[in-house]
Scaffold this active site. Structure first.
Site, PDB file in Angstrom:
ATOM      1  N   GLN A 513       0.470  -1.144   0.170  1.00 41.90           N
ATOM      2  CA  GLN A 513      -0.058   0.030  -0.184  1.00 41.90           C
ATOM      3  C   GLN A 513       0.865   1.274  -0.150  1.00 41.90           C
ATOM      4  OE1 GLN A 513      -3.235   0.463  -0.685  1.00 41.90           O
ATOM      5  NE2 GLN A 513      -2.903   2.704   0.055  1.00 41.90           N
ATOM      6  N   GLU A 514       2.442   1.117   0.844  1.00 40.81           N
ATOM      7  CA  GLU A 514       2.092   2.685   0.686  1.00 40.81           C
ATOM      8  C   GLU A 514       3.831   2.812  -0.097  1.00 40.81           C
ATOM      9  OE1 GLU A 514       2.895   4.731   3.154  1.00 40.81           O
ATOM     10  OE2 GLU A 514       2.791   3.947   4.115  1.00 40.81           O
ATOM     11  N   SER A 515       4.524   1.656  -1.408  1.00 42.48           N
ATOM     12  CA  SER A 515       5.308   2.348  -1.903  1.00 42.48           C
ATOM     13  C   SER A 515       5.125   1.827  -3.356  1.00 42.48           C
ATOM     14  CB  SER A 515       6.397   1.995  -1.695  1.00 42.48           C
ATOM     15  OG  SER A 515       6.400   0.844  -1.696  1.00 42.48           O
ATOM     16  N   TYR A 622      -6.678   3.797   3.142  1.00 43.47           N
ATOM     17  CA  TYR A 622      -5.098   3.338   3.963  1.00 43.47           C
ATOM     18  C   TYR A 622      -5.543   1.433   5.256  1.00 43.47           C
ATOM     19  CZ  TYR A 622      -0.717   2.271   5.680  1.00 43.47           C
ATOM     20  OH  TYR A 622       1.249   2.100   5.981  1.00 43.47           O
TER      21      TYR A 622
END
Length: 656
Positions: A513-515, A622
């Site tokens: 999810q972050e990158s 998120y």
């Protein structure tokens, strides 16, 4: 003056005409030589983004043979279509645009140019040309263009009011001139009465888009308020509420709602107090709308009065966001009848979204309407997302992976040769992800599932993990979840999972999810690396684990970034009693905010409800995605996903 002096002056004039420009040109070439063509191209892109036509032409002239001529041309033409504020130029040149569209027909950048040109044609109200180009706009993803497209239809007498209402429910910040022009046209054509216009003006004021709201006010005709009153509503709402008499004129009543909406942005309690004095003077629909707008802002601040104010909003025309928060407020209170009523009151475009299909099923289940609840869950149980997983569990099933479909080398070979993918890779090498994504995704258009899987496998092989995930995510019937949920750097990640005693599936779910496994990812806020750590957070964690102050150049390196990221995640988990959902929220929004959100709870709630009611939309989305990712990674790594409801747990009020 002597003859010799006159001769010297003449020579100096000649030098000024010929020698000095030549020296300047040589200096410019030397200066350009200090930058490589890629650097100049990136600078050209920045100039085009700012609509600096002169600078764009100057830079393009330095790299005439750059190997991406279509973008070189685009970046020189586009700034001539818009001014520095981004507004379309009515005197924009047509010839270079038309030549570009012909030369690069069928490409992603030509579709982007057509998008730009349609905005110019719409601003000009050149409807014949607009309608000739609009059917060729393949992506058709610009709300302004969609608004412009309805105007000529309205001018021909076609009834498009309902289509306009559906379109105008988008966020006002996306209206631009196209949607405000649409409102004006519908008012002129008699398809919008003032009571149709006022809610959109109010939505704009609620969202802080004052300039858009004021432009829309021109469509109110005889109800158009004085500009002084509009200014007061925007900047001094409390003062306006003291001056107007809402029961004297329709515009006065509507102005009261604008002022209340503005006041509620900073102080819902003060807005409620002021509104309670004038509400009895308003007709019921406006009274309900006022309370609904106040309730929305109160809900965002987790005020206990929000639910009561929302109860007063029945039959109000509210923004999509306010309608969604009416449901979330009822969920937090455990008021399932209100959840059901709030969802049933939504327009179809919202009610059919998977979140509200799931919560509607839960409301039906709470009312012992098992048959209809099951039907609701069945509608989304096949979706591979947070709500699909929750719906699957609500049906008494377990979340599993679909059968894996593999592709052959013969299927991958033709994919590798597609020019759009090569162009995308060039852009990715320059860290131009916007252009890279555009070219990659354009190339995917029209592919069937097996071709998409072949493209995803190709992306994996060239270590474009983010494109492998994105591409595999697009399949409809045939799937390969080992591509959707890639796990690169496995040895490194396993090492830090063990040292922190974190679940491997959680770490991968968060990194995905972050990158999306972009090694050098950098957010607009400054977070960097695979685990998107803010520099201050990275240094704090480094000091806590005894590494001291680290050179900033090392923080984004994969080894260091995963070390620091997993350590920080473990700290969040410890702070929040082992809750993966709360720790994930804290990782994104910071632990202080999560403690504040917990402290505002009136009672313990399901983790799914707490997640649904997170006030920050980014964090809410998120956490849902991280938790859903975890489920599939667990299924891939351990053979079983477990229960999402159990992972989410129950969240109790924070009494500290």
């Amino acid at each position: 003056m002597s003859r010799r002096l006159r001769l010297i002056q003449l020579l100096m004039a000649v030098a000024a005409l010929y020698v000095l420009p030549a020296c300047h040109a040589a200096h410019s070439r030397l200066r350009a030589g200090a930058q490589n063509p890629d650097q100049i191209f990136i600078a050209l892109r920045a100039a085009a983004h700012k609509n600096d036509a002169g600078r764009a032409l100057e830079l393009a002239a330095q790299i005439p043979d750059y190997p991406v001529p279509s973008y070189l041309d685009y970046f020189t033409i586009k700034p001539r279509l818009f001014d520095a504020s981004g507004r379309a130029r009515l005197d924009a040149p047509d010839a270079p645009v038309l030549a570009f569209l012909k030369k690069y027909a069928g490409t992603a950048i030509a579709d982007r140019m057509r998008n730009d040109y349609l905005l110019v044609l719409g601003a000009r109200r050149a409807w014949r040309d607009f309608e000739a180009h609009y059917p060729q706009f393949a992506l058709d993803d610009d709300p302004q263009v969609k608004c412009y497209a309805l105007i000529p239809r309205a001018m021909r007498g076609e009834d498009i009011a309902q289509k306009a209402h559906a379109l105008l429910r988008i966020a006002p910040k996306k209206y631009g001139e196209g949607c405000t022009d649409l409102v004006m046209t519908l008012a002129q054509q008699g398809q919008f009465a003032p009571e149709d216009v006022w809610p959109y003006l109010r939505f704009a004021y609620e969202m802080g888009e004052i300039a858009i709201g004021n432009r829309m006010a021109a469509a109110l005709g005889a109800q158009q308020p004085d500009s002084e009153y509009l200014s007061l509503a925007a900047s001094q709402p409390a003062r306006l509420l003291e001056r107007i008499q809402p029961d004297t004129h329709p515009s006065e009543a509507q102005l009261a709602l604008l002022a209340v909406a503005r006041l509620a942005r900073t102080s819902p309690g003060e807005a409620a107090q002021a509104f309670s004095r004038i509400a009895p003077q308003l007709p019921p629909p406006l009274r309900a709308a006022g309370w609904g707008g106040i309730a929305w802002r109160a809900a965002l601040e987790q005020m206990p009065d929000a639910l009561g104010w929302y109860r007063l909003s029945k039959d109000a025309q509210l923004s999509n966001t306010a309608l969604e928060w009416r449901i979330r407020t009822a969920l937090l209170a455990g008021d399932w009848p209100m959840v059901r009523w709030a969802i049933e009151s939504m327009p179809d475009s919202l009610r059919t979204q998977s979140a509200w299909v799931y919560w509607y099923g839960r409301a039906l289940d709470a009312a012992s309407d098992k048959e209809r609840a099951t039907q609701s869950f069945e509608r989304i149980a096949s979706d591979f997302d947070f709500y699909g997983q929750l719906a699957t569990e609500a049906l008494g099933r377990t979340v599993t992976l679909p059968a894996r479909v593999s592709v052959t080398e013969d299927e991958i070979a033709p994919i590798r040769a597609l020019p759009g993918f090569a162009l995308a890779q060039r852009f990715y090498a320059l860290n131009l992800y916007f252009e890279g994504h555009r070219e990659w995704n354009w190339t995917l258009r029209g592919m069937n599932d097996r071709q998409l899987l072949a493209a995803a496998e190709y992306a994996k092989r060239i270590q474009l993990y983010h494109r492998a995930i994105n591409t595999a995510d697009r399949t409809r019937v045939q799937h390969d979840f080992s591509l959707r949920y890639l796990a690169p750097l496995r040895e490194l990640t396993v090492r830090y999972a063990r040292s922190t005693q974190l679940g491997l599936h959680w770490i991968y779910g968060l990194i995905r999810q972050e990158s999306r496994f972009i090694m050098n990812a950098r957010s607009s806020a400054g977070a960097g690396g695979l685990m998107q750590l803010m520099p201050a957070t990275a240094q704090l964690v480094a000091r806590k684990i005894g590494l001291g102050t680290l050179p900033s150049s090392t923080v984004d390196a994969a080894d260091t970034n995963i070390l620091l990221g997993t350590q920080y995640l473990a700290m969040m988990k410890a702070q929040f009693g082992g809750s993966e959902a709360l720790a994930s929220a804290a990782y994104n929004a910071g632990p202080a905010r999560v403690r504040r959100w917990r402290a505002a709870l009136a009672r313990p709630v399901e983790g799914a409800i707490f997640t649904e009611a997170i006030p920050f939309s980014e964090t809410r989305d998120y956490v849902k995605k991280v938790m859903a990712n975890m489920m599939y990674y667990a299924a891939l790594f351990e053979g079983r996903a477990g229960s999402l409801q159990n992972r989410l747990g129950t969240v109790a009020p924070d009494i500290h």
